[in-house]
Design a protein around this motif. Sequence first.
Motif, PDB file in Angstrom:
ATOM      1  N   ASP A  56      46.039  23.781  49.630  1.00 30.02           N
ATOM      2  CA  ASP A  56      46.971  22.839  50.267  1.00 30.02           C
ATOM      3  C   ASP A  56      46.413  22.235  51.552  1.00 30.02           C
ATOM      4  OD1 ASP A  56      48.752  23.510  48.219  1.00 30.02           O
ATOM      5  OD2 ASP A  56      49.714  25.045  49.421  1.00 30.02           O
ATOM      6  N   ILE A  57      45.106  21.968  51.593  1.00 30.66           N
ATOM      7  CA  ILE A  57      44.473  21.355  52.763  1.00 30.66           C
ATOM      8  C   ILE A  57      44.611  19.840  52.632  1.00 30.66           C
ATOM      9  CG2 ILE A  57      42.337  21.069  54.088  1.00 30.66           C
ATOM     10  CD1 ILE A  57      41.347  23.674  52.681  1.00 30.66           C
ATOM     11  N   PRO A  58      45.313  19.190  53.552  1.00 35.97           N
ATOM     12  CA  PRO A  58      45.437  17.729  53.473  1.00 35.97           C
ATOM     13  C   PRO A  58      44.100  17.028  53.723  1.00 35.97           C
ATOM     14  CG  PRO A  58      47.097  18.668  54.932  1.00 35.97           C
ATOM     15  CD  PRO A  58      46.111  19.755  54.619  1.00 35.97           C
ATOM     16  N   SER A  59      43.913  15.872  53.089  1.00 37.29           N
ATOM     17  CA  SER A  59      42.730  15.050  53.364  1.00 37.29           C
ATOM     18  C   SER A  59      42.686  14.729  54.844  1.00 37.29           C
ATOM     19  CB  SER A  59      42.806  13.740  52.584  1.00 37.29           C
ATOM     20  OG  SER A  59      42.562  13.964  51.230  1.00 37.29           O
ATOM     21  N   SER A  60      41.520  14.437  55.323  1.00 33.37           N
ATOM     22  CA  SER A  60      41.258  14.058  56.709  1.00 33.37           C
ATOM     23  C   SER A  60      41.589  15.168  57.704  1.00 33.37           C
ATOM     24  CB  SER A  60      41.971  12.755  57.098  1.00 33.37           C
ATOM     25  OG  SER A  60      43.357  12.963  57.255  1.00 33.37           O
ATOM     26  N   THR A  61      41.634  16.426  57.229  1.00 35.21           N
ATOM     27  CA  THR A  61      41.903  17.558  58.122  1.00 35.21           C
ATOM     28  C   THR A  61      40.872  18.651  57.868  1.00 35.21           C
ATOM     29  OG1 THR A  61      43.397  18.751  56.632  1.00 35.21           O
ATOM     30  CG2 THR A  61      44.390  17.081  58.065  1.00 35.21           C
ATOM     31  N   ASN A  62      41.207  19.864  58.246  1.00 34.51           N
ATOM     32  CA  ASN A  62      40.332  21.001  58.004  1.00 34.51           C
ATOM     33  C   ASN A  62      41.171  22.175  57.516  1.00 34.51           C
ATOM     34  OD1 ASN A  62      41.204  22.669  60.305  1.00 34.51           O
ATOM     35  ND2 ASN A  62      40.289  21.040  61.538  1.00 34.51           N
TER      36      ASN A  62
ATOM     37  N   GLN B 116      41.649   9.678  53.566  1.00 30.29           N
ATOM     38  CA  GLN B 116      42.537   8.846  54.362  1.00 30.29           C
ATOM     39  C   GLN B 116      44.004   9.226  54.215  1.00 30.29           C
ATOM     40  OE1 GLN B 116      41.655   4.954  52.891  1.00 30.29           O
ATOM     41  NE2 GLN B 116      39.737   4.804  54.020  1.00 30.29           N
ATOM     42  N   TYR B 117      44.322   9.993  53.194  1.00 30.26           N
ATOM     43  CA  TYR B 117      45.723  10.245  52.888  1.00 30.26           C
ATOM     44  C   TYR B 117      46.069  11.711  53.106  1.00 30.26           C
ATOM     45  CZ  TYR B 117      45.025   5.714  50.832  1.00 30.26           C
ATOM     46  OH  TYR B 117      44.699   4.404  50.646  1.00 30.26           O
ATOM     47  N   PHE B 118      46.940  11.951  54.054  1.00 31.32           N
ATOM     48  CA  PHE B 118      47.349  13.298  54.418  1.00 31.32           C
ATOM     49  C   PHE B 118      48.044  14.015  53.251  1.00 31.32           C
ATOM     50  CE2 PHE B 118      49.864  16.351  57.014  1.00 31.32           C
ATOM     51  CZ  PHE B 118      48.802  16.903  57.713  1.00 31.32           C
ATOM     52  N   ARG B 119      48.585  13.255  52.307  1.00 30.41           N
ATOM     53  CA  ARG B 119      49.322  13.865  51.184  1.00 30.41           C
ATOM     54  C   ARG B 119      48.422  14.399  50.081  1.00 30.41           C
ATOM     55  NH1 ARG B 119      54.856  10.464  50.305  1.00 30.41           N
ATOM     56  NH2 ARG B 119      55.541  10.642  52.458  1.00 30.41           N
ATOM     57  N   ILE B 120      47.149  14.047  50.102  1.00 28.68           N
ATOM     58  CA  ILE B 120      46.215  14.590  49.117  1.00 28.68           C
ATOM     59  C   ILE B 120      45.811  15.982  49.579  1.00 28.68           C
ATOM     60  CG2 ILE B 120      43.939  14.347  48.076  1.00 28.68           C
ATOM     61  CD1 ILE B 120      44.304  11.314  48.275  1.00 28.68           C
ATOM     62  N   LEU B 121      45.966  16.966  48.706  1.00 24.59           N
ATOM     63  CA  LEU B 121      45.706  18.367  49.061  1.00 24.59           C
ATOM     64  C   LEU B 121      44.440  18.872  48.388  1.00 24.59           C
ATOM     65  CD1 LEU B 121      49.349  19.708  48.723  1.00 24.59           C
ATOM     66  CD2 LEU B 121      48.181  18.913  50.789  1.00 24.59           C
ATOM     67  N   HIS B 122      43.809  19.846  49.029  1.00 23.99           N
ATOM     68  CA  HIS B 122      42.559  20.402  48.534  1.00 23.99           C
ATOM     69  C   HIS B 122      42.577  21.922  48.556  1.00 23.99           C
ATOM     70  CE1 HIS B 122      41.428  16.342  49.920  1.00 23.99           C
ATOM     71  NE2 HIS B 122      40.607  16.390  48.897  1.00 23.99           N
ATOM     72  N   THR B 123      41.700  22.500  47.747  1.00 23.09           N
ATOM     73  CA  THR B 123      41.444  23.942  47.753  1.00 23.09           C
ATOM     74  C   THR B 123      39.985  24.138  48.118  1.00 23.09           C
ATOM     75  OG1 THR B 123      43.125  24.478  46.107  1.00 23.09           O
ATOM     76  CG2 THR B 123      41.282  26.012  46.298  1.00 23.09           C
ATOM     77  N   LEU B 124      39.714  25.090  49.016  1.00 15.62           N
ATOM     78  CA  LEU B 124      38.363  25.410  49.449  1.00 15.62           C
ATOM     79  C   LEU B 124      38.039  26.838  49.047  1.00 15.62           C
ATOM     80  CD1 LEU B 124      36.742  24.781  52.866  1.00 15.62           C
ATOM     81  CD2 LEU B 124      36.851  27.096  51.982  1.00 15.62           C
ATOM     82  N   VAL B 125      36.851  27.044  48.509  1.00 18.09           N
ATOM     83  CA  VAL B 125      36.397  28.375  48.110  1.00 18.09           C
ATOM     84  C   VAL B 125      34.982  28.571  48.637  1.00 18.09           C
ATOM     85  CG1 VAL B 125      35.958  29.911  46.158  1.00 18.09           C
ATOM     86  CG2 VAL B 125      37.734  28.189  45.980  1.00 18.09           C
ATOM     87  N   LEU B 126      34.691  29.749  49.190  1.00 20.50           N
ATOM     88  CA  LEU B 126      33.344  30.093  49.643  1.00 20.50           C
ATOM     89  C   LEU B 126      32.908  31.367  48.924  1.00 20.50           C
ATOM     90  CD1 LEU B 126      30.936  29.641  51.660  1.00 20.50           C
ATOM     91  CD2 LEU B 126      32.130  31.231  53.166  1.00 20.50           C
ATOM     92  N   VAL B 127      31.777  31.290  48.228  1.00 17.45           N
ATOM     93  CA  VAL B 127      31.258  32.455  47.505  1.00 17.45           C
ATOM     94  C   VAL B 127      29.790  32.678  47.833  1.00 17.45           C
ATOM     95  CG1 VAL B 127      32.869  32.215  45.563  1.00 17.45           C
ATOM     96  CG2 VAL B 127      30.620  31.123  45.443  1.00 17.45           C
ATOM     97  N   ASP B 128      29.346  33.913  47.639  1.00 18.52           N
ATOM     98  CA  ASP B 128      27.937  34.277  47.745  1.00 18.52           C
ATOM     99  C   ASP B 128      27.377  34.249  46.332  1.00 18.52           C
ATOM    100  OD1 ASP B 128      25.451  35.529  47.912  1.00 18.52           O
ATOM    101  OD2 ASP B 128      26.144  37.051  49.339  1.00 18.52           O
ATOM    102  N   ALA B 129      26.465  33.325  46.074  1.00 18.03           N
ATOM    103  CA  ALA B 129      25.901  33.172  44.737  1.00 18.03           C
ATOM    104  C   ALA B 129      24.833  34.215  44.427  1.00 18.03           C
ATOM    105  CB  ALA B 129      25.298  31.772  44.594  1.00 18.03           C
TER     106      ALA B 129
END
Length: 184
Positions: free
Chosen positions: A101-107, A58-71
């Motif tokens: 730096d991906i904000p919550s509620s986004t992509n 719900q909060y645009f100020r919360i940031l995320h990191t996304l990682v995609l790996v082949d296990a």
Amino acid sequence: MPRDTNPLVVSRVIGDVIDPFTPTTDIQVFIDGVPICNGYRLRQSQVASRPRVDIGGQYFRILHTLVLVDADSPSPANPYLREYLHWSLSISISLPMLVTDIPSSTNPSFGNEVVPYEAPQPTMGIHRLVMVIFRQPRRQILLAPEWRNNFSIRQLSQVYNLGDPVAAFFYHCHRENGTGGRRA
């Protein structure tokens, strides 16, 4: 004793790639505009372009990191290059796979791409492509690794103080004419 039905446990993503965690953020993954579920099986041509990922919150100020790996790189029977890094993001670029730096509620298109998306190209077996989302403690700069082979999500979390994942997702990928099953 009851068996665990969590697809991340059943597929050994938890254990091989990440440690047990409690999901706190919703994630939806789309391939060609179609939502997919954990464990969905795809051919190389279906993952030639990066997936669309929607991160809940719900909060645009919360940031995320996304990682995609082949296990399972280079093969499920002998994954000596495990975890091959396919994408790393932090928010805001066109074709990523380590994104921060991906904000919550986004992509991820709102984040900083650290490592550009590289389409999986398994040559043998069915590979697990594992996407992990971390909540960032603050906006920060993640350095791109020197190589994609033997990347470690656990080490990334430790070096950048990301803590436990807040969400994880995986899908299977195999070559165009591949039909065989997974090997342990």
